[in-house]
Design an enzyme around this catalytic site. Sequence first.
Site, short mmCIF file in Angstrom:
data_model
loop_
_atom_site.label_atom_id
_atom_site.label_comp_id
_atom_site.label_asym_id
_atom_site.label_seq_id
_atom_site.Cartn_x
_atom_site.Cartn_y
_atom_site.Cartn_z
N HIS A 141 0.84 -1.20 0.00
CA HIS A 141 0.00 0.00 0.00
C HIS A 141 0.88 1.25 0.00
CE1 HIS A 141 -3.29 2.73 1.00
NE2 HIS A 141 -2.57 3.19 2.01
N ASP A 241 -10.10 2.75 8.65
CA ASP A 241 -9.68 4.13 8.89
C ASP A 241 -10.01 4.94 7.64
OD1 ASP A 241 -8.42 6.03 10.64
OD2 ASP A 241 -6.73 6.06 9.26
#
Length: 433
Positions: A141, A241
């Site tokens: 990521h 999140d």
Amino acid sequence: MTIETDFTHDPDAKSWVESANGHPSFPVQNLPLCVFSPPSGGEPRGGIAIGDMILDLVDIADMLELDAATAAQLASGPKLNDLLQRGPDMMRALRHGVFELLTDDTDKKTIEPALHKADDCHLYVPVTIGDYTDFYTGIHHAENIGSLFRPDNPLLPNYKYVPIGYHGRSSSIRLSGKDVHRPSGQKKPAQDGAQPDFGPSERLDYEMEMGIWIGQGNGLGQPIPIHKAEEHIAGISILNDWSARDIQAWEYQPLGPFLAKNFHSTISPWIVTMDALAPFRTAQPARPDGDPAPLEYLMDDNDQQNGAFGVTMDVYISTAKMREDGDEPHQLSTGPMTSMYWTAAQLVAHHSVGGCNMQPGDLLGTGTLTSGEEGGEGSLIELTEGGKKPITLPNGETRTFLENGDEIIMTAYAEKAGYARIGIGECRAVITG
């Protein structure tokens, strides 16, 4: 510290709670903690999931002995911080005691009134979260995001030395099922030197993460050594999140996330304990050739051999139209928790090395756990390559980022030959305007 398997992990163990046997998430080998109130009302109190039911720890405390009884009493209030603070031995005693009650039908008639259908109960965030730190452990990521924001320098050199993180906002963490209000903020201007736009985020995104709960804390100025770090971890949950990517692109330099992250984070209601996860611990994946070894305060051979979690995460989308038409949620991606570049123990050791006092109920996010393979992207910004390539859903709708009415659903589970599969639960929320 190595958490060993014991009689509670026996794959042949059965409970007299029928729905637990073969349950994909909550068999008797799991026994995750929660805070709930029963259908009849009453104050929130600690519970344990077993099959489709929740066991009221207040009602069965007198049936337990010694540390198990003390642990149940510590879980009798509206938050589990006091129980987590007592550390792994106390939590293990509770697990052992409850396991024996639920697998031996001697006291079945006495215990049955303490069982409540989970779907009829009200669930709460299980602890008072004093502090929340979100890390950036998903290296795939990090590389993907870096290539979008800094194409000439995707991965900064400190990444492979320092577990990167930011101090998040604990006050806006909400339980699965609570709607997410689309945030507003400044957005990066289209041209350098122009005035930024202000308004609702148009690039709202999810992040597929896991949450790590701190159990017993440490004193201010007293770092937690790497070989003892797991003694300070109580368990894990699913974490989303949420991120406003257009706000993030404008504000993240020089001090990192702010309004793009502080508006809402969603957590699943169950704390799956370290003991429940014992069969599913695995070696931390080897670093690629040429990567530096962790510095001494982050290096422990046992942690490298057993410090990762064999947990699989899945994320789904259900648009308002899909729900109206009765369509099933569409799977967007899947990924393993082993995509963490740093172990949970390394996060705890690094967080405290400067003298920070960790407290019971503190939450650490792993960061987005993209697998590095196609279909394993942990966010829409990766799936759509920064919004350049919309994805098409089975009903023909397209998405680059989330629209009002979209619901994101995350699930996670652990399975391994020779052991009963356990689930981490579900983490979901609908975007509202």
